[in-house]
Design a protein around this motif. Structure first.
Motif, PDB file in Angstrom:
ATOM      1  N   GLY A 133       0.804  -1.216   0.000  1.00 48.36           N
ATOM      2  CA  GLY A 133       0.000   0.000   0.000  1.00 48.36           C
ATOM      3  C   GLY A 133       0.837   1.265   0.000  1.00 48.36           C
ATOM      4  N   LEU A 134       1.890   1.298   0.809  1.00 46.47           N
ATOM      5  CA  LEU A 134       2.769   2.473   0.838  1.00 46.47           C
ATOM      6  C   LEU A 134       3.548   2.622  -0.458  1.00 46.47           C
ATOM      7  N   ARG A 135       3.960   1.512  -1.035  1.00 43.02           N
ATOM      8  CA  ARG A 135       4.682   1.580  -2.309  1.00 43.02           C
ATOM      9  C   ARG A 135       3.802   2.205  -3.384  1.00 43.02           C
ATOM     10  N   ASN A 136       2.521   1.819  -3.437  1.00 45.02           N
ATOM     11  CA  ASN A 136       1.606   2.417  -4.405  1.00 45.02           C
ATOM     12  C   ASN A 136       1.316   3.876  -4.063  1.00 45.02           C
ATOM     13  N   GLY A 137       1.221   4.186  -2.757  1.00 45.58           N
ATOM     14  CA  GLY A 137       0.962   5.565  -2.366  1.00 45.58           C
ATOM     15  C   GLY A 137       2.085   6.503  -2.773  1.00 45.58           C
ATOM     16  N   ILE A 138       3.327   6.048  -2.624  1.00 48.33           N
ATOM     17  CA  ILE A 138       4.473   6.862  -3.042  1.00 48.33           C
ATOM     18  C   ILE A 138       4.514   7.000  -4.556  1.00 48.33           C
ATOM     19  N   ARG A 139       4.161   5.932  -5.256  1.00 56.58           N
ATOM     20  CA  ARG A 139       4.192   5.971  -6.717  1.00 56.58           C
ATOM     21  C   ARG A 139       3.138   6.931  -7.274  1.00 56.58           C
ATOM     22  N   PHE A 140       1.976   7.010  -6.610  1.00 56.20           N
ATOM     23  CA  PHE A 140       0.899   7.885  -7.084  1.00 56.20           C
ATOM     24  C   PHE A 140       0.907   9.241  -6.383  1.00 56.20           C
ATOM     25  N   TYR A 141       1.977   9.572  -5.694  1.00 50.49           N
ATOM     26  CA  TYR A 141       2.072  10.819  -4.939  1.00 50.49           C
ATOM     27  C   TYR A 141       1.904  12.033  -5.849  1.00 50.49           C
ATOM     28  N   LYS A 142       2.407  11.942  -7.059  1.00 46.83           N
ATOM     29  CA  LYS A 142       2.395  13.093  -7.972  1.00 46.83           C
ATOM     30  C   LYS A 142       1.057  13.276  -8.682  1.00 46.83           C
ATOM     31  N   ASP A 143       0.166  12.272  -8.621  1.00 45.24           N
ATOM     32  CA  ASP A 143      -1.066  12.296  -9.428  1.00 45.24           C
ATOM     33  C   ASP A 143      -2.163  13.095  -8.741  1.00 45.24           C
ATOM     34  N   GLY A 148      -9.524   9.896  -8.232  1.00 42.03           N
ATOM     35  CA  GLY A 148      -9.281   8.735  -7.383  1.00 42.03           C
ATOM     36  C   GLY A 148      -7.933   8.754  -6.694  1.00 42.03           C
ATOM     37  N   ARG A 149      -7.019   9.614  -7.154  1.00 39.20           N
ATOM     38  CA  ARG A 149      -5.689   9.693  -6.544  1.00 39.20           C
ATOM     39  C   ARG A 149      -5.340  11.116  -6.120  1.00 39.20           C
ATOM     40  N   CYS A 150      -6.288  12.028  -6.259  1.00 38.71           N
ATOM     41  CA  CYS A 150      -5.964  13.429  -6.018  1.00 38.71           C
ATOM     42  C   CYS A 150      -5.639  13.717  -4.558  1.00 38.71           C
ATOM     43  N   PHE A 151      -6.077  12.857  -3.627  1.00 40.42           N
ATOM     44  CA  PHE A 151      -5.781  13.065  -2.211  1.00 40.42           C
ATOM     45  C   PHE A 151      -4.607  12.215  -1.728  1.00 40.42           C
ATOM     46  N   LYS A 153      -1.385  12.553  -2.284  1.00 33.50           N
ATOM     47  CA  LYS A 153      -0.272  13.376  -1.798  1.00 33.50           C
ATOM     48  C   LYS A 153      -0.537  13.851  -0.370  1.00 33.50           C
ATOM     49  N   GLU A 154      -1.744  14.340  -0.123  1.00 33.40           N
ATOM     50  CA  GLU A 154      -2.077  14.820   1.219  1.00 33.40           C
ATOM     51  C   GLU A 154      -2.015  13.681   2.240  1.00 33.40           C
ATOM     52  N   THR A 155      -2.504  12.511   1.836  1.00 33.31           N
ATOM     53  CA  THR A 155      -2.488  11.345   2.739  1.00 33.31           C
ATOM     54  C   THR A 155      -1.064  10.980   3.134  1.00 33.31           C
ATOM     55  N   ILE A 156      -0.172  10.895   2.150  1.00 31.13           N
ATOM     56  CA  ILE A 156       1.219  10.512   2.425  1.00 31.13           C
ATOM     57  C   ILE A 156       1.920  11.581   3.252  1.00 31.13           C
ATOM     58  N   ASP A 157       1.705  12.847   2.919  1.00 33.18           N
ATOM     59  CA  ASP A 157       2.356  13.931   3.670  1.00 33.18           C
ATOM     60  C   ASP A 157       1.910  13.937   5.133  1.00 33.18           C
ATOM     61  N   ARG A 158       0.611  13.807   5.357  1.00 35.28           N
ATOM     62  CA  ARG A 158       0.108  13.800   6.732  1.00 35.28           C
ATOM     63  C   ARG A 158       0.604  12.567   7.484  1.00 35.28           C
ATOM     64  N   LEU A 159       0.672  11.465   6.777  1.00 37.68           N
ATOM     65  CA  LEU A 159       1.146  10.226   7.399  1.00 37.68           C
ATOM     66  C   LEU A 159       2.594  10.359   7.855  1.00 37.68           C
ATOM     67  N   GLN A 160       3.443  10.911   6.982  1.00 40.97           N
ATOM     68  CA  GLN A 160       4.867  11.049   7.319  1.00 40.97           C
ATOM     69  C   GLN A 160       5.092  12.044   8.450  1.00 40.97           C
ATOM     70  N   MET A 161       4.303  13.096   8.492  1.00 40.03           N
ATOM     71  CA  MET A 161       4.462  14.068   9.568  1.00 40.03           C
ATOM     72  C   MET A 161       3.919  13.529  10.900  1.00 40.03           C
ATOM     73  N   GLU A 162       2.800  12.803  10.845  1.00 39.04           N
ATOM     74  CA  GLU A 162       2.192  12.301  12.075  1.00 39.04           C
ATOM     75  C   GLU A 162       3.031  11.200  12.714  1.00 39.04           C
ATOM     76  N   PHE A 163       3.541  10.285  11.882  1.00 42.20           N
ATOM     77  CA  PHE A 163       4.297   9.145  12.413  1.00 42.20           C
ATOM     78  C   PHE A 163       5.809   9.364  12.360  1.00 42.20           C
ATOM     79  N   ARG A 164       6.229  10.559  11.934  1.00 46.48           N
ATOM     80  CA  ARG A 164       7.660  10.908  11.924  1.00 46.48           C
ATOM     81  C   ARG A 164       8.463   9.828  11.190  1.00 46.48           C
ATOM     82  N   CYS A 165       8.030   9.584   9.948  1.00 46.80           N
ATOM     83  CA  CYS A 165       8.671   8.555   9.125  1.00 46.80           C
ATOM     84  C   CYS A 165       8.845   9.092   7.717  1.00 46.80           C
TER      85      CYS A 165
END
Length: 354
Positions: A133-143, A148-151, A153-165
């Motif tokens: 799931g994360l591999r696909n999320g990073i791959r579709f980050y730019k879309d 269906g993929r417009c959010f 980028k926001e999901t991945i950014d919030r995830l990385q900031m919240e979990f400090r990863c």
């Protein structure tokens, strides 16, 4: 041979009923807690559903919610049985329902044990689901302009900031994908053209990461590009402990988070198992003691309570025989041709005239 037989006076039967009533309501409250834990875990899993490849892990909160509701209903019934146990006219009506109650209570205990086992057994499946799931999320980050993929980028950014990863395994995962959308690239620039031509797939790859990977606790201002080039920045060593991006991958961070959530439910589930078993055994003693007292000439006399009327082996054999009898019930024996031929001759014989 009767298993674990105990003598009960009238006073001991009353005390047993009172104690079981309190224990039943305690189990009702714990059932509500288990249901709430299941809802919370389900909500947390749904929040990260976009970075999970499958939903197998949802079986844990689903069972918790189901068992929580069933525990509330089952133990409420147990409290009503306790209230009617001292009434010789009302208690007998529970005789048939108690058989169903014992079966449901036993299944609840088995399901609670299954939750504890699944919490550990599904760790590998959870990690694999997050990996894909994360591999696909990073791959579709730019879309960001793709339906269906417009959010994503926001999901991945919030995830990385919240979990400090950062990234899937680590921050270098961003080096392998084009995470900058082509709509923001200047294709007349020589640098952009050279980067695209240097890649076999024609992608714009960078040794950089998104802003959400920056570690705010780092003393150095965040560096987003040329992270592995020590000569690109003054007094910089990307191997040092003061790396200004998160070094932990999001897969490990999320796996640790969810496993901690599921493991935290362990003590609560084990407590419910112990309470439910106590209710089950106490209810069996109360049932047999009250049935024995009702068969006496003096209902207030001493009666016997027990768990099993026979030994464990004999009881198991009886249950097996009853189960086989139920399975054979209604089946037609293919070798029984005599009865079918007699029935056919009877049907074929002429009916005498009246």
């Amino acid at each position: 041979m009767v298993l674990l037989k105990i003598k009960f006076t009238q006073q001991r039967r009353v005390h047993l009923a009172q104690g079981l009533w309190l224990l039943s309501w305690m189990a009702v409250m714990w059932g509500a807690i288990i249901f709430c834990l299941g809802v919370y875990l389900k909500t947390e899993l749904l929040r990260r559903d976009e970075v999970m490849d499958n939903t197998e892990i949802h079986v844990v909160p689903n069972i918790l919610m189901m068992v929580g509701l069933a525990s509330i209903g089952t133990n409420w019934v147990a409290s009503r049985v306790c209230q009617d146990s001292m009434d010789a006219t009302r208690f007998p009506r529970w005789k048939v329902l108690l058989l169903v109650w014992f079966a449901v209570a036993a299944v609840l205990c088995c399901l609670l044990i299954a939750v504890v086992v699944l919490s550990f057994a599904l760790q590998g499946r959870l990690e694999e689901s997050l990996k894909v799931g994360l591999r696909n999320g990073i791959r579709f980050y730019k879309d960001t302009d793709v339906p269906g993929r417009c959010f994503q980028k926001e999901t991945i950014d919030r995830l990385q900031m919240e979990f400090r990863c950062c990234g899937n395994n680590n921050f270098k995962d961003w080096f392998e994908v084009q995470w900058v959308s082509s709509r923001y690239l200047n294709f007349t620039s020589k640098e952009v053209k050279d980067r695209i031509r240097s890649n076999v797939d024609g992608r714009y790859l960078l040794d950089g990461i998104p802003f959400s990977c920056c570690n705010p606790s780092s003393p150095r201002p965040c560096l987003l590009y040329h992270l592995t080039d020590n000569n690109a920045h003054y007094s910089y060593d990307y191997h040092s402990e003061e790396l200004n991006v998160y070094s932990r991958g999001c897969r490990q961070a999320l796996t640790d988070y969810y496993m901690q959530l599921m493991n935290s439910t362990g003590p609560g589930v084990l407590s419910v198992i112990l309470i439910q078993i106590s209710v089950l055994l106490s209810m069996r003693y109360l049932q047999t003691a009250m049935e024995g007292a009702m068969g006496l000439e003096d209902p207030e006399g001493e009666s016997e309570g027990y768990l099993l009327e026979k030994g464990v082996k004999e009881t198991f054999e009886d249950l097996k025989v009853n189960a086989l009898t139920m399975l054979k019930f209604g089946q037609v024996d293919p070798n029984d041709t005599e009865g079918s031929s007699e029935a056919a001759e009877k049907d074929a014989s002429p009916t005498p005239a009246s």
